[in-house]
Design a protein around this motif. Structure first.
Motif, PDB file in Angstrom:
ATOM      1  N   LEU A 105       0.740  -1.302   0.220  1.00  0.00           N
ATOM      2  CA  LEU A 105      -0.036  -0.070  -0.007  1.00  0.00           C
ATOM      3  C   LEU A 105       1.022   1.341  -0.002  1.00  0.00           C
ATOM      4  O   LEU A 105       0.531   2.086  -0.678  1.00  0.00           O
ATOM      5  CB  LEU A 105      -0.874  -0.105   1.429  1.00  0.00           C
ATOM      6  N   GLU A 106       2.046   1.193   0.766  1.00  0.00           N
ATOM      7  CA  GLU A 106       2.794   2.287   0.987  1.00  0.00           C
ATOM      8  C   GLU A 106       3.457   2.653  -0.675  1.00  0.00           C
ATOM      9  O   GLU A 106       3.786   3.901  -0.725  1.00  0.00           O
ATOM     10  CB  GLU A 106       3.570   2.431   1.913  1.00  0.00           C
ATOM     11  N   ASN A 107       4.017   1.692  -1.077  1.00  0.00           N
ATOM     12  CA  ASN A 107       4.644   1.859  -2.228  1.00  0.00           C
ATOM     13  C   ASN A 107       3.664   2.215  -3.261  1.00  0.00           C
ATOM     14  O   ASN A 107       4.350   3.174  -4.121  1.00  0.00           O
ATOM     15  CB  ASN A 107       5.277   0.388  -2.605  1.00  0.00           C
ATOM     16  N   VAL A 108       2.677   1.725  -3.566  1.00  0.00           N
ATOM     17  CA  VAL A 108       1.628   2.135  -4.369  1.00  0.00           C
ATOM     18  C   VAL A 108       1.310   3.692  -4.143  1.00  0.00           C
ATOM     19  O   VAL A 108       1.356   4.340  -5.233  1.00  0.00           O
ATOM     20  CB  VAL A 108       0.370   1.340  -4.488  1.00  0.00           C
ATOM     21  N   THR A 109       1.159   4.088  -2.965  1.00  0.00           N
ATOM     22  CA  THR A 109       0.657   5.516  -2.894  1.00  0.00           C
ATOM     23  C   THR A 109       1.750   6.558  -2.735  1.00  0.00           C
ATOM     24  O   THR A 109       1.676   7.804  -2.785  1.00  0.00           O
ATOM     25  CB  THR A 109      -0.181   5.553  -1.725  1.00  0.00           C
ATOM     26  N   ILE A 127      -7.361  -0.169  -7.378  1.00  0.00           N
ATOM     27  CA  ILE A 127      -6.138  -0.432  -8.272  1.00  0.00           C
ATOM     28  C   ILE A 127      -5.500  -1.587  -7.722  1.00  0.00           C
ATOM     29  O   ILE A 127      -5.027  -2.522  -8.501  1.00  0.00           O
ATOM     30  CB  ILE A 127      -5.378   0.586  -8.400  1.00  0.00           C
ATOM     31  N   ILE A 128      -5.242  -1.568  -6.370  1.00  0.00           N
ATOM     32  CA  ILE A 128      -4.477  -2.872  -5.900  1.00  0.00           C
ATOM     33  C   ILE A 128      -5.300  -4.072  -6.137  1.00  0.00           C
ATOM     34  O   ILE A 128      -4.585  -5.112  -6.174  1.00  0.00           O
ATOM     35  CB  ILE A 128      -4.350  -2.512  -4.169  1.00  0.00           C
ATOM     36  N   LEU A 133      -3.637  -7.931  -5.676  1.00  0.00           N
ATOM     37  CA  LEU A 133      -2.821  -7.905  -4.638  1.00  0.00           C
ATOM     38  C   LEU A 133      -3.804  -7.505  -3.668  1.00  0.00           C
ATOM     39  O   LEU A 133      -3.101  -6.909  -2.274  1.00  0.00           O
ATOM     40  CB  LEU A 133      -1.832  -6.952  -4.700  1.00  0.00           C
ATOM     41  N   ALA A 134      -5.049  -7.690  -3.387  1.00  0.00           N
ATOM     42  CA  ALA A 134      -5.922  -7.040  -2.106  1.00  0.00           C
ATOM     43  C   ALA A 134      -5.359  -7.782  -0.980  1.00  0.00           C
ATOM     44  O   ALA A 134      -5.640  -7.229   0.040  1.00  0.00           O
ATOM     45  CB  ALA A 134      -7.397  -7.434  -2.655  1.00  0.00           C
ATOM     46  N   ASP A 135      -5.038  -9.049  -1.064  1.00  0.00           N
ATOM     47  CA  ASP A 135      -4.784  -9.858   0.244  1.00  0.00           C
ATOM     48  C   ASP A 135      -3.187  -9.808   0.745  1.00  0.00           C
ATOM     49  O   ASP A 135      -2.646 -10.334   1.406  1.00  0.00           O
ATOM     50  CB  ASP A 135      -5.144 -11.406   0.055  1.00  0.00           C
ATOM     51  N   ARG A 136      -2.484  -8.755  -0.120  1.00  0.00           N
ATOM     52  CA  ARG A 136      -1.057  -8.532  -0.036  1.00  0.00           C
ATOM     53  C   ARG A 136      -0.855  -7.177   0.370  1.00  0.00           C
ATOM     54  O   ARG A 136       0.560  -6.757   0.509  1.00  0.00           O
ATOM     55  CB  ARG A 136      -0.303  -8.895  -1.219  1.00  0.00           C
ATOM     56  N   ARG A 137      -1.751  -6.313   0.453  1.00  0.00           N
ATOM     57  CA  ARG A 137      -1.451  -4.708   0.765  1.00  0.00           C
ATOM     58  C   ARG A 137      -0.368  -4.422   1.940  1.00  0.00           C
ATOM     59  O   ARG A 137       0.337  -3.570   2.114  1.00  0.00           O
ATOM     60  CB  ARG A 137      -2.613  -3.826   0.922  1.00  0.00           C
ATOM     61  N   LYS A 138      -0.330  -5.238   2.942  1.00  0.00           N
ATOM     62  CA  LYS A 138       0.427  -4.920   4.045  1.00  0.00           C
ATOM     63  C   LYS A 138       1.665  -5.767   4.124  1.00  0.00           C
ATOM     64  O   LYS A 138       2.649  -5.629   4.998  1.00  0.00           O
ATOM     65  CB  LYS A 138      -0.232  -5.385   5.375  1.00  0.00           C
ATOM     66  N   HIS A 139       1.981  -6.585   3.006  1.00  0.00           N
ATOM     67  CA  HIS A 139       3.414  -7.394   2.746  1.00  0.00           C
ATOM     68  C   HIS A 139       4.313  -6.500   2.238  1.00  0.00           C
ATOM     69  O   HIS A 139       4.202  -5.585   1.482  1.00  0.00           O
ATOM     70  CB  HIS A 139       3.258  -8.363   1.714  1.00  0.00           C
TER      71      HIS A 139
END
Length: 249
Positions: A105-109, A127-128, A133-139
């Protein structure tokens, strides 16, 4: 949909002085319609990377005109060019270029935050989810496969809704199956979201996912192919290599 989002007219790019002058682009003229997917190919040294850098406003041509999203780049200051790239251009490279300490999430934003914009959480989540990657947003990147990291890079490139997405060998570091998944994602962004994609590649299979393939040789547009297949692209590339070696192209 036929409006051109990128137009190069008689673009020349040279390096070096008079004694060691190298012509990387030699009068390139081509346009790219909004909502299209174009692959750019050519033998080693044909000018592919220089073309991408000039078309995206990363480098200035020696002569000729580049218009990007309605802006003539020639007279723009470096500050204005930087702002235009930030707002209108997305980049996806062979190296994923993710920050290892930031999660998905942080890389995308990150581009939005660097631009001082507050991310729209619903739009970012969409978008995620679109890149799977909805289940990977904190990875963190280190917890993802290469294909997943490239999906993060694509989401990051699309988050600011750019006028055009430039890919520089975006599948070059991926295995065959993962490459097909990433190319399918780019294809989907063109077909369903109206995104414009311009991708430099050496891979005929990757190029076959595009609507059109433009072939460069010795810094010039040597050929073009619509509705390509991998077999047709490979055949044209074989001929281009022979022409380039003979100094004909």
């Amino acid at each position: 949909m036929n409006q051109e989002v990128v137009r190069l007219t008689s673009v020349v790019k040279t390096y070096g002085g008079e004694r060691n002058r190298v012509v990387a682009l030699d009068g390139v003229t081509m346009g790219f319609s909004r909502g299209s997917f174009t692959a750019v190919m050519g033998p080693s040294g044909s000018g592919k990377s220089t073309f991408l850098h000039c078309a995206a406003g990363l480098d200035r041509p020696t002569s000729g005109s580049v218009v990007l999203d309605g802006h003539e780049l020639g007279g723009m200051s470096e500050v204005a060019l930087t702002r235009l790239r930030r707002d209108s251009v997305g980049f996806v490279f062979q190296a994923f270029n993710l920050l290892p300490a930031l999660n998905v999430l942080e890389n995308v934003t990150l581009p939005l935050r660097l631009a001082g914009k507050r991310p729209n959480r619903a739009a970012v989540d969409a978008i995620i989810e679109r890149v799977g990657l909805a289940d990977r947003r904190k990875h963190l990147p280190g917890e993802l496969s290469g294909g997943q990291q490239q999906r993060v890079a694509i989401a990051r490139a699309l988050v600011s809704r750019p006028a055009v997405l430039f890919g520089d060998e975006p599948t070059g570091a991926l295995d065959t199956q993962t490459s097909l998944e990433v190319l399918g994602l780019l294809r989907e962004s063109v077909r369903f979201a109206g995104q414009t994609v311009i991708m430099v590649t050496h891979d005929p299979v990757a190029a076959s996912h595009a609507d059109r393939v433009v072939f460069l040789a010795d810094g010039r547009v040597a050929d073009e192919l619509s509705q390509p297949t991998a077999e047709l692209v490979a055949e044209r590339m074989t001929h281009l290599g022979a022409f380039a070696a003979a100094g004909v192209a």
